[in-house]
Each structure stands twice: as C-alpha cells, then as structure tokens.
Design an enzyme around this catalytic site. Structure first.
Site, mmCIF file in Angstrom:
data_model
loop_
_atom_site.group_PDB
_atom_site.id
_atom_site.type_symbol
_atom_site.label_atom_id
_atom_site.label_comp_id
_atom_site.label_asym_id
_atom_site.label_seq_id
_atom_site.Cartn_x
_atom_site.Cartn_y
_atom_site.Cartn_z
ATOM 1 N N GLY A 239 0.757 -1.249 0.000
ATOM 2 C CA GLY A 239 0.000 0.000 0.000
ATOM 3 C C GLY A 239 0.781 1.289 0.000
ATOM 4 O O GLY A 239 0.200 2.357 -0.200
ATOM 5 N N PRO A 276 4.374 -5.228 -0.886
ATOM 6 C CA PRO A 276 4.338 -4.038 -1.734
ATOM 7 C C PRO A 276 4.226 -4.415 -3.210
ATOM 8 O O PRO A 276 4.825 -5.383 -3.650
ATOM 9 C CB PRO A 276 5.693 -3.369 -1.456
ATOM 10 C CG PRO A 276 6.595 -4.496 -1.088
ATOM 11 C CD PRO A 276 5.745 -5.543 -0.416
ATOM 12 N N GLY A 277 3.440 -3.674 -3.944
ATOM 13 C CA GLY A 277 3.335 -3.888 -5.385
ATOM 14 C C GLY A 277 3.739 -2.614 -6.104
ATOM 15 O O GLY A 277 4.760 -2.533 -6.779
ATOM 16 N N TYR A 318 -9.554 5.854 -12.122
ATOM 17 C CA TYR A 318 -9.338 6.460 -10.791
ATOM 18 C C TYR A 318 -9.043 7.947 -10.878
ATOM 19 O O TYR A 318 -8.550 8.525 -9.902
ATOM 20 C CB TYR A 318 -8.150 5.804 -10.072
ATOM 21 C CG TYR A 318 -8.093 4.301 -10.133
ATOM 22 C CD1 TYR A 318 -8.977 3.513 -9.387
ATOM 23 C CD2 TYR A 318 -7.142 3.649 -10.909
ATOM 24 C CE1 TYR A 318 -8.913 2.136 -9.430
ATOM 25 C CE2 TYR A 318 -7.067 2.271 -10.955
ATOM 26 C CZ TYR A 318 -7.963 1.520 -10.217
ATOM 27 O OH TYR A 318 -7.892 0.155 -10.257
ATOM 28 N N CYS A 346 -13.206 5.132 -28.781
ATOM 29 C CA CYS A 346 -14.453 5.881 -29.020
ATOM 30 C C CYS A 346 -15.253 6.136 -27.760
ATOM 31 O O CYS A 346 -16.394 5.667 -27.634
ATOM 32 C CB CYS A 346 -15.295 5.108 -30.010
ATOM 33 S SG CYS A 346 -14.367 4.778 -31.483
ATOM 34 N N TYR A 375 0.104 -1.599 -12.244
ATOM 35 C CA TYR A 375 -1.306 -1.518 -12.630
ATOM 36 C C TYR A 375 -1.463 -0.845 -13.997
ATOM 37 O O TYR A 375 -2.441 -0.157 -14.252
ATOM 38 C CB TYR A 375 -2.128 -0.809 -11.536
ATOM 39 C CG TYR A 375 -1.917 -1.409 -10.162
ATOM 40 C CD1 TYR A 375 -2.391 -2.690 -9.894
ATOM 41 C CD2 TYR A 375 -1.208 -0.742 -9.162
ATOM 42 C CE1 TYR A 375 -2.177 -3.276 -8.646
ATOM 43 C CE2 TYR A 375 -0.990 -1.320 -7.923
ATOM 44 C CZ TYR A 375 -1.469 -2.585 -7.671
ATOM 45 O OH TYR A 375 -1.251 -3.163 -6.444
#
Ligand code: LLP
Length: 421
Positions: A239, A276-277, A318, A346, A375
């Site tokens: 996070g 962690p990512g 987001y 489109c 991501y």
C-alpha cells in the site's frame, strides 16, 4: 528515483535510448527498468533488515514472468490473488514456500492448486472460506497454514476504489470479532493458524493509517497469544504510495515505513511479511506512445496519441495523474501550452489529462507516461480490438521484448464461430 533520464537531449531507459526501442517494437509499449525494479525491491528488503522478514511482491501490480524472475532472483516472495497468478509465479521459478495467497474469493480449485504445488500460507478473509479451505486440505491429507485477514477499520485516506481497511469494505473479518473467528479456525482440522494479516489500501501517502492499523495488529497478537494461539507471523500488506506528480508529491519512503513496522510490531518477535506492489514496479515502468495528430478544438488543443485507455486505464478509472514527458528533451525555457491528451478509443473517458501544460509537440513525436509500471500493462485489454500492449525489459544496454504485441490474426483467431453459423 528511477532510471528513465534524459541524456544528450533524449530520454533513456538505463543505457538504451527509448526512441531506439520504439523504432524496433513500435508504439505503444511498456518499458521496464531492471535497475529501478531492483533498487525499489531492495529498499524494502533493507528497511526490514535486522528482523526476520520476507518481502512478498504483490504481483498483481506487474506480473510479466521476466519481472517476477528479476525480483525472485533478489530473494522476493510473491503475493498472489488467483490461481492464474499462482501458476505464473511458479512458472517464473518462485518456490511454493515463498508464495502467499491473498484474496477474498479463493475457489476450492485454487486452494487445491496451491496446496498441491506448495504454499507459504493462505491469507483467509472469511469464515466460509476458512471452512472450505479446511475441507480441501483434509481431502488432500494435509493442513493449510493460514493467517486471517483482519479489517482494522482504519481510514487509509486514499481513492475510494482502492481503500480496503474500513468496515464497509468487503475485505477481511472485523477486528472486533477476531477472537471468535480465530477460535473457530483453531478448531478446524485442516488448518494451522500461524499469524495475522492486514492490508488497508493502496497508494497511501501518509504513514499514520499504517501506524493505527499495525498498533491494532500488535494488540491483537497479544490477545490471541493469551487465548493460546501460536501467532508467529504477521503479514502487514502493501500500500505504500509513489509520487505520481513529481513536482509536488513526496510520499513516505520505504525506510520510514520499515522503521514504523519495527516500532509498532518489532517487539513481538514475529516473522514479518510485507506485500508491496506499486512501489516496487510503479516507477520502474513507463508507457511509450506516439502522437498521431495534434487537433485544434474549440478553445482547446487535443494531443491524440496511439496509446489509449485500454493500454493504461488508471486515468479513466481512478482519475489518476501520470506525468507525461516528451521523449526528446524540450529545450530549456520552451514555451508550454495546455493540451487535452487523449487516445483514439471511441469514448470521452479515453482521456489521459485535461489542460496539461506541455512543451510544443507534433505528429510523430514520442511521449512517455511515467509511473506506469504498476497496474498498467496488467490492467490493459484489447478493447476496440486494439492489440494488447507489448512489454519490454531493459537491463543496462540491453533490452528484450518480454511480451510481444499480438498480430491481428492472433487476436481474431481466439474467437470460435459455432457450427450453426
Ligand atoms: N496486498 C493486498 C492484499 C492487496 O490487495 C494489494 C493491492 C497489495 C498487497 C498491493 O498494494 P500496493 O503496494 O500495490 O499498493 N489498480 C489500482 C490498485 C489496486 C490495488 C489492489 N490491491 C490502481 O491502479 O491504483
């Protein structure tokens, strides 16, 4: 810090000019830097030095096997959230005992896959899941090592779609019910309760929510031990956020995060895991795209790129900000004008930025989206039958295509026409 820097007026990925990769691979494409991945993984590993720990990279952030192999070679474990991710991690050479299985809806089939292939632990998120896992483990004549994910009811102060630690979220069991749930888990014959898991959200830009959550976990550890559970492992989730807008964001560093972990749970003598990512992969990747047209609209100029929301969905999903920089370094003091930066898909949501101040750009110019390593490629799709965006890994002066762009035929031939048509 990353390894995408201007050198002699052009953007480089480590020692490779980005334009050279674009000429070879075509655009758009993701480009990752081995040195940056390595640096960011090590920051976490070093931040926990002196405690028994394992950094389990949350591979949902970027899961190409070349990335997994790079990190596994540095000693990383993996945090997986599906049978597919488990299989991918194993295919990249990660041993089962370094894989933790997270996620709110593991199926019995996924549980079986991991139990048969070897697993470090399951992070269990509900009572029905706990019972199912016990049954599956029993049917295989084994016991599944588990932690239970507790929901500490802490506000992560991040985007609502990626906050997970409030009681209204679907994740974990309410911390207030933990004693009762642990008692049931301990009584289930197919489970071995070994620890506690917590993860409160993603892209956190302050340490305080972590502190609140970890203090609650520390207290719960003592309570559960007093109840007779052998709590010996704490999985503290992932996070920690990254600076997406470099000019004005400075989230806490892994060193500070590591110090906070030691301060809040260090005295318990538990083995520590973190997941962690984003901070490992985010700034280790850019998305490179080419300007197709510069279109003068009414009162605004559009920069139409060959990359689109299907390649990088974070802005549409987001309202995420990504710094976008020209691959040719702008001359110092070059005049900046506002552009709406969009893709060819489109729908109006296919907008990367509105009114973004940019130096002059023309048809054919290359731009790079920073902070796109996490991501980015993993959330890409073939919407509008646009080929899935390829991935490239750079290592010093070398680069390799680690996922090729599919051809139109490859895309189209995945469909099957039923015989009645
Ligand atoms: N552990 C668990 C249980 C998670 O659910 C996540 C992320 C992580 C670890 C890794 O969190 P990180 O260190 O990357 O913040 N697609 C969104 C992010 C979704 C995060 C989901 N869970 C985005 O593009 O911002």
């Amino acid at each position: 810090m990353d390894h995408f820097l201007y050198r002699d007026g052009a953007l480089y990925a480590e020692d490779v000019p980005v334009a050279e990769i674009a000429a070879r691979v075509g655009t758009p494409f993701y480009c990752y830097s081995t040195a940056t991945l390595t640096r960011h993984f090590r920051l976490f590993d070093e931040a926990l030095e002196g405690t028994d720990h394992l950094v389990c990279y949350a591979m949902k952030a970027a899961s190409n096997q070349a990335i997994l192999k790079t990190l596994a070679g540095l000693g990383a474990g993996m945090d997986v959230v599906s049978g597919g991710e488990y299989a991918r991690a194993r295919a990249a050479g990660v041993p089962g005992e370094k894989i933790v299985f997270s996620g709110v809806g593991k199926t019995r089939q996924e549980m079986r896959l991991a139990l048969e292939g070897g697993i470090r632990q399951f992070n269990v998120e509900s009572e029905p899941e706990m019972r199912a896992l016990s049954e599956v483990a029993m049917s295989l004549g084994t016991r599944a090592p588990i932690t239970i994910r507790v929901n500490p009811d802490v506000d992560a102060k991040t985007h609502a779609k990626i906050a997970t630690g409030k009681s209204e979220n679907k994740f974990g069991i309410p911390i207030a019910r933990a004693r009762e749930v642990y008692a049931e888990a301990a009584a289930l014959p197919g489970l071995e309760v070994i620890g506690i898991d917590v993860h409160i959200g993603s892209q956190l830009t302050e340490l305080e929510p972590f502190r609140l959550a970890y203090l609650k976990v520390a207290e719960l550890t003592e309570t559960l031990r007093a109840d007779g559970h052998d709590i010996r492992r704490l999985d503290l989730g992932g996070g920690l956020g990254i600076p997406y807008a470099r000019s004005n964001e400075a989230p806490p560093l892994p060193t500070d995060y590591g110090a906070l972990i030691k301060e809040t749970v260090g005295h318990l003598g538990c083995e520590i895991e973190i997941e962690p990512g984003r901070l490992v992969a985010g700034n280790a990747g850019i998305l490179v795209s080419r300007v197709i047209y510069v279109k003068e609209g009414e009162g605004r100029n559009f920069l139409i790129l060959d990359g689109a929301m299907n390649d990088l969905i974070r802005p549409a999903m987001y309202d995420a900000h990504h710094d976008i920089v020209p691959v040719l370094e702008p001359t110092p003091g070059a005049e900046q004008t506002p552009y709406d930066i969009v893709g060819p898909v489109c729908e109006s949501g296919d907008t990367f930025a509105r009114g973004r101040m940019m130096p002059p750009l023309a048809e054919g110019d290359l731009v790079a989206f920073r902070g796109a390593g996490a991501y980015g490629a993993v959330m890409a799709s073939e919407y509008n039958t646009r080929p899935l965006v390829p991935e490239v890994l750079v290592h010093e002066h070398q680069f390799a295509v680690i996922r090729a762009r599919p051809t139109f035929d490859e895309m189209i031939n995945r469909d099957t026409i039923p015989e009645w048509l």
